[in-house]
Scaffold this motif. Structure first.
Motif, PDB file in Angstrom:
ATOM      1  N   SER A  35      -9.681   8.491  -7.064  1.00  0.00           N
ATOM      2  CA  SER A  35      -9.024   8.122  -5.812  1.00  0.00           C
ATOM      3  C   SER A  35      -8.500   9.291  -5.050  1.00  0.00           C
ATOM      4  N   LEU A  36      -8.816  10.462  -5.544  1.00  0.00           N
ATOM      5  CA  LEU A  36      -8.565  11.708  -4.720  1.00  0.00           C
ATOM      6  C   LEU A  36      -9.203  11.585  -3.059  1.00  0.00           C
TER       7      LEU A  36
ATOM      8  N   LYS B 143      -7.120   9.455  -0.978  1.00  0.00           N
ATOM      9  CA  LYS B 143      -5.674   9.907  -0.805  1.00  0.00           C
ATOM     10  C   LYS B 143      -6.044  10.907   0.477  1.00  0.00           C
TER      11      LYS B 143
ATOM     12  N   SER C 157      -6.486  16.701  -8.649  1.00  0.00           N
ATOM     13  CA  SER C 157      -6.054  15.350  -8.545  1.00  0.00           C
ATOM     14  C   SER C 157      -4.868  15.262  -9.276  1.00  0.00           C
ATOM     15  N   ARG C 158      -4.574  15.744 -10.536  1.00  0.00           N
ATOM     16  CA  ARG C 158      -3.303  15.215 -11.195  1.00  0.00           C
ATOM     17  C   ARG C 158      -2.004  16.010 -10.445  1.00  0.00           C
TER      18      ARG C 158
ATOM     19  N   GLN D 176       3.363  12.532 -14.893  1.00  0.00           N
ATOM     20  CA  GLN D 176       3.541  12.714 -13.505  1.00  0.00           C
ATOM     21  C   GLN D 176       4.288  13.787 -12.911  1.00  0.00           C
TER      22      GLN D 176
ATOM     23  N   ASN E 197      -0.848  13.460  -8.476  1.00  0.00           N
ATOM     24  CA  ASN E 197      -0.586  12.166  -9.087  1.00  0.00           C
ATOM     25  C   ASN E 197      -1.288  11.187  -8.838  1.00  0.00           C
ATOM     26  N   THR E 198      -2.702  11.676  -8.650  1.00  0.00           N
ATOM     27  CA  THR E 198      -3.745  10.822  -8.533  1.00  0.00           C
ATOM     28  C   THR E 198      -5.101  10.876  -9.555  1.00  0.00           C
ATOM     29  N   SER E 199      -6.074  10.128  -9.473  1.00  0.00           N
ATOM     30  CA  SER E 199      -7.182  10.286 -10.357  1.00  0.00           C
ATOM     31  C   SER E 199      -8.367  10.951  -9.486  1.00  0.00           C
TER      32      SER E 199
END
Ligand SMILES: [Mn+2]
Length: 436
Positions: free
Chosen positions: A80-81, A84, A71-72, A2, A75-77
């Motif tokens: 899920s981008l 978000k 995405s990273r 993270q 802090n998401t996949s």
């Protein structure tokens, strides 16, 4: 792992620790070499440590070329981008202002733009360019706007900016002249600045919802910029126009030459050991930044009328002109409505193909298979004449932007035996058992 700090620099350090970042230590030139190396190394992020013409700077490229890395950075996949981004647009964040920001560690009040690594990309470029430049402006009624605009080098105090008739253009029409141009930003701020929503919705607040970006006041014109920006150009938009281009745009062709405004730079501020940034024109980073927010917009609009599973602006269509939409069809007219919704969400869109949930929209061969086995053009093709399309499309009318658009329903008709359309299953084996 993270991210806890949200500057470009801290993110690069993280990518370096994990061996994702490519470090180029040998000397490279701003004339064609940096773009060529970035192209060859796509989608890996690259940090150039030794620029022949500009020893003061390092330079990064391809930072948003890989959607997993984008995405990273938030802090998401990758899955899920989209959610978000939709959440950040609908529920923007707070603006957090700090004093003595890193972006003002070095102050140059007699600016000389020749000091900056403007890049030569293609053989027919008119001049060297800055391509990762985000212009921030403030309007009394609409508030802050941030958007990408390429900058063509003119002389030591002046650049020409390509300003597409969107939000900044409108601000200028309303009298706004002061701007801050920020270069070298965290992907959260880049992505937010690439989003086009309604005017008046601040990209600064969208960014601060995506990641805890902090802001600072510019020194000469009282505008907000990301506090951790690597380089900030403070200046004024003039009423002087100049031929801008030729320069390469997202389709990989040369964009038209147009009269564009000159911006005068009055002050440059930087971090110590500044890291410049460059977006390879028509490269994967350019396509992700321009195309991804439009995919989100299409998804949102199509979701209003049917169950939308996924949207892709296909790489073959330069992540801009052609879309494939995957839906869960419940009514026979869902695909037609989806096609109309997609055109409404993305004005430059030219061709749309709607497919069922069993088709992999990242695989052009599967999409073609769906077209081959599930369409009858006399019923499934929608042709839209005399539409307004992309200014970039060389096949469209170059003055009026008039173009012909089309949508194709490549879904299985609901009144037919579905099993006839499904791929037959061939039982799988473990090859190892047979190859020894
Ligand atoms: Mn805007």
């Amino acid at each position: 792992m993270q991210s806890d700090s949200f500057s470009l620099r801290s993110f690069l350090e993280e990518l370096d620790r994990e061996g994702v970042l490519v470090n180029i230590w040998k000397p490279v030139s701003c004339r064609f070499q940096i773009p060529a190396i970035l192209k060859k190394l796509e989608p890996r992020p690259v940090l150039f440590h030794n620029i022949v013409e500009h020893s003061e700077f390092r330079l990064v490229g391809n930072i948003c070329a890989d959607r997993n890395i984008v995405s990273r950075s938030l802090n998401t996949s990758a899955n899920s981008l989209r959610d978000k981004i939709i959440d950040a647009i609908e529920n923007p964040g707070e603006i957090n202002i700090i004093e003595n920001p890193p972006c003002q560690e070095i102050v140059i009040d007699e600016p000389d733009l020749r000091r900056l690594p403007f890049i030569w990309t293609g053989l027919n470029d008119k001049a060297p360019y800055i391509s990762a430049s985000i212009i921030i402006a403030y309007d009394r009624e609409y508030g802050y706007n941030a958007s990408f605009h390429r900058l063509m080098f003119l002389d030591k105090e002046r650049v020409a900016a390509r300003i597409v008739p969107r939000h900044l253009y409108k601000y200028i029409e309303r009298g706004v002249r002061d701007v801050a141009i920020t270069i070298g930003n965290h992907p959260a701020f880049m992505l937010a600045s690439a989003i086009t929503t309604e005017i008046g919705r601040s990209e600064l607040q969208i960014a601060s919802k995506l990641a805890p970006i902090k802001y600072a006041k510019t020194l000469t014109n009282n505008l907000l910029v990301p506090a951790d920006s690597e380089v900030v150009l403070e200046g004024r938009i003039t009423d002087e126009f100049v031929d801008e281009g030729p320069f390469i745009d997202i389709l990989g062709t040369y964009d038209a030459v147009r009269k564009e405004r000159i911006i005068e730079i009055t002050c440059i501020t930087m971090r110590r050991n500044p890291i410049f940034q460059y977006i390879l024109p028509s490269g994967l980073e350019h396509k992700n930044l321009m195309g991804y927010p439009r995919e989100v917009a299409i998804f949102k609009e199509v979701s209003k009328i049917c169950e939308c599973l996924d949207v892709r602006l296909t790489p073959g269509g330069a992540s801009w002109l052609n879309a494939v939409i995957k839906i869960k069809k419940k009514n026979e007219d869902d695909p037609r409505k989806a096609i109309e919704a997609a055109f409404k969400a993305h004005e430059s869109l030219k061709y749309v193909i709607v497919v069922d949930e069993d088709v992999d929209i990242d695989n052009p061969l599967e999409v073609e298979w769906a077209i081959a086995t599930r369409t009858q053009l006399d019923k499934d093709l929608i042709v839209k004449l005399g539409e307004k399309g992309s200014s970039l499309d060389p096949s469209a009318d170059q003055i009026t932007r008039e173009t012909c658009k089309a949508g194709l329903d490549a879904t299985i008709p609901l009144n037919r035996d579905r099993s006839k359309f499904m791929k037959a299953k061939i039982p799988d084996v473990d090859l190892k058992q047979f190859l020894e």
